[in-house]
Enzyme design. Structure first.
Site, PDB file in Angstrom:
ATOM      1  CG  ASP A  26      40.194  18.769  -1.120  1.00 27.55           C
ATOM      2  OD1 ASP A  26      40.180  19.675  -1.983  1.00 27.55           O
ATOM      3  OD2 ASP A  26      41.233  18.198  -0.764  1.00 27.55           O
ATOM      4  CE1 TYR A  36      27.067  10.733 -10.123  1.00 29.19           C
ATOM      5  CE2 TYR A  36      24.780  10.125 -10.456  1.00 29.19           C
ATOM      6  CZ  TYR A  36      25.773  10.646  -9.661  1.00 29.19           C
ATOM      7  OH  TYR A  36      25.450  11.078  -8.401  1.00 29.19           O
ATOM      8  CG  ASP A  92      22.656  15.192  -0.728  1.00 33.07           C
ATOM      9  OD1 ASP A  92      21.977  15.599  -1.691  1.00 33.07           O
ATOM     10  OD2 ASP A  92      22.455  14.084  -0.168  1.00 33.07           O
ATOM     11  CG  ASP A 146      25.087  13.173  -5.946  1.00 33.35           C
ATOM     12  OD1 ASP A 146      23.909  13.555  -5.750  1.00 33.35           O
ATOM     13  OD2 ASP A 146      25.539  12.101  -5.509  1.00 33.35           O
ATOM     14  CE  LYS A 161      41.713  15.901  -4.628  1.00 28.44           C
ATOM     15  NZ  LYS A 161      41.936  16.595  -3.334  1.00 28.44           N
TER      16      LYS A 161
HETATM   17  C1  IPM Z   1      20.387  13.461  -7.096  1.00 37.68           C
HETATM   18  C2  IPM Z   1      20.284  12.027  -6.674  1.00 37.68           C
HETATM   19  C3  IPM Z   1      20.561  11.157  -7.883  1.00 37.68           C
HETATM   20  C4  IPM Z   1      21.964  11.464  -8.356  1.00 37.68           C
HETATM   21  C5  IPM Z   1      20.366   9.647  -7.654  1.00 37.68           C
HETATM   22  C6  IPM Z   1      18.980   9.323  -7.158  1.00 37.68           C
HETATM   23  C7  IPM Z   1      20.705   8.839  -8.867  1.00 37.68           C
HETATM   24  O1  IPM Z   1      21.170  11.773  -5.623  1.00 37.68           O
HETATM   25  O2  IPM Z   1      19.626  13.859  -7.996  1.00 37.68           O
HETATM   26  O3  IPM Z   1      21.190  14.192  -6.526  1.00 37.68           O
HETATM   27  O4  IPM Z   1      22.940  10.940  -7.820  1.00 37.68           O
HETATM   28  O5  IPM Z   1      22.090  12.259  -9.285  1.00 37.68           O
HETATM   29 MG    MG Z   2      22.137  13.493  -4.854  1.00 38.00          MG
END
Ligand code: IPM
Ligand code: MG
Length: 363
Positions: free
Chosen positions: A223, A141, A251, A247, A191
């Site tokens: 992975d 990032y 999710d 990240d 990794k």
């Molecule tokens: C998160 C989001 C952010 C990230 C984005 C919106 C920049 O996906 O907080 O997980 O990637 O960190």
């Molecule tokens: Mg995210």
């Protein structure tokens, strides 16, 4: 006591979910006698529109003067042009970096009454209670070089996964410390079979483990971890990993809890200890969900749970945090659901309705 809170609603459903969380906080204030002094400011797309940048100096200063920051979400199709010089997400990244919030805590807990609204088998989900500790101010990032350019053979682009020993050590220590006050198992995800930065990560994890003999350390490739998260999620306690891996894995992990709309997060500038208040930024892990924006649909629970984390870590109000968490559980117990966790026979409510119900329970 009096606490200063900066609130940045942001874009899309951000303002709606934040309004619900503020309503719940006000109920907590009335119940407990604590005062939350709130200042509002812009971040993300709305800040680009109003001030020309995704995060202004003034907003950053306001956040620094507060005890904690509560944030909704940033981004949306309006600002999605890949050629634009500034994106809403830049505001969030600048805020995380500017406030030195290197540790992002993302707890994933499966509530028994939501087990049936997930897409996974109930027997896989029973007992899931894990915490992802995501490194938040390094890696791909922020690493340099980071750019896109034209060559004789076409366009090229680069992002760099850069980590210093210091950055790796402090996030791993956060992982060890947090594992210590939970079930004492730490999964370090990397990794290391391919990436140099991961090999350094793994070496440091091994070196540090002698400081934490009470914590069982295991290493997992990212992975394989992605697979294990849906195969045997209940085996995890604390997962510690670098920015991008964290990240993606969070999710994925959110589906264990039934919806992205259920997962809170805390981004903090130190290692949480029970007796010390710590500055932090609290936000749901979901995005701005532009399609639901302004329609009173979004699930506010992730943001309300984030505000409970804020009470616990930044304000030292553990009892009040618990009262929010149990209010959420009893509202769900009574069968109220937003669209994303709706299932047959349940009562559907909107963002506001869910916020009202939870606020009323807290009071
Ligand atoms: C998160 C989001 C952010 C990230 C984005 C919106 C920049 O996906 O907080 O997980 O990637 O960190
Ligand atoms: Mg995210």
């Amino acid at each position: 006591m009096k606490f200063k809170l900066a609130v940045l609603p942001g874009d899309g459903v951000g303002p709606e979910v934040v309004a619900a969380a503020v309503q719940v906080l006000q109920a907590v204030g009335r119940m407990s006698g604590h005062e939350f002094v709130i200042s509002y400011s812009d971040i993300g797309g709305v800040s680009i529109d109003r001030h020309g940048v995704a995060l202004t100096e003034d907003t950053l200063k306001m956040c620094k003067r507060s005890h904690a920051v509560l944030l909704g979400a940033v981004g949306g199709p309006k600002w999605d042009n890949p050629l634009a010089s500034m994106r809403p997400e830049d505001g969030l990244l600048a805020l995380r970096k500017g406030l030195k919030l290197f540790a992002n805590l993302r707890p994933v807990k499966v509530l028994p009454m939501l087990i049936d609204s997930t897409t996974l088998k109930p027997e896989v989900l029973r007992g899931v209670d894990l915490l992802v500790v995501r490194e938040l101010t390094g890696g791909l990032y922020f690493g340099k070089p980071k750019r896109q350019w034209q060559t004789a053979k076409g366009r090229r682009a680069v992002d760099s996964m850069v980590y210093s020993e210091e950055e790796i050590e402090r996030i791993l220590r956060a992982g060890f410390e947090l594992a210590r006050v939970r079930r004492r198992k730490l999964t370090s995800v990397d990794k290391a079979n391919v990436l140099e930065s991961s090999r350094l990560w793994r070496q440091i994890a091994i070196e540090l483990s002698s400081d934490y003999p009470d914590v069982e350390l295991e290493h997992q490739l990212v992975d394989a971890c992605a697979m294990r998260l849906i195969q045997r999620p209940a085996e995890f306690d604390v997962i510690v990993t670098e920015n991008t891996f964290g990240d993606i894995l969070t999710d994925e992990a959110s589906m264990l809890a039934g919806s992205l709309g259920m997962l809170p997060s805390a981004s903090i500038a130190g290692i949480p200890e029970s007796r010390r208040r710590i500055f932090g930024l609290y936000e749901p892990i979901h995005g701005s969900s532009p399609r639901r924006a302004g329609r009173d649909m979004a699930n506010p629970i992730a943001t309300i749970l984030s505000s409970a984390m804020m009470l616990r870590y930044s304000f030292g109000l553990a009892k009040e945090a618990e009262s929010i968490e149990s209010a959420i559980e009893s509202v769900l117990e009574e069968g109220y659901r937003t669209y994303d966790i709706m299932s047959k026979g349940m009562k559907k409510v909107g963002t506001k309705g869910m916020g009202d119900l939870i606020a009323r329970k807290v009071a």
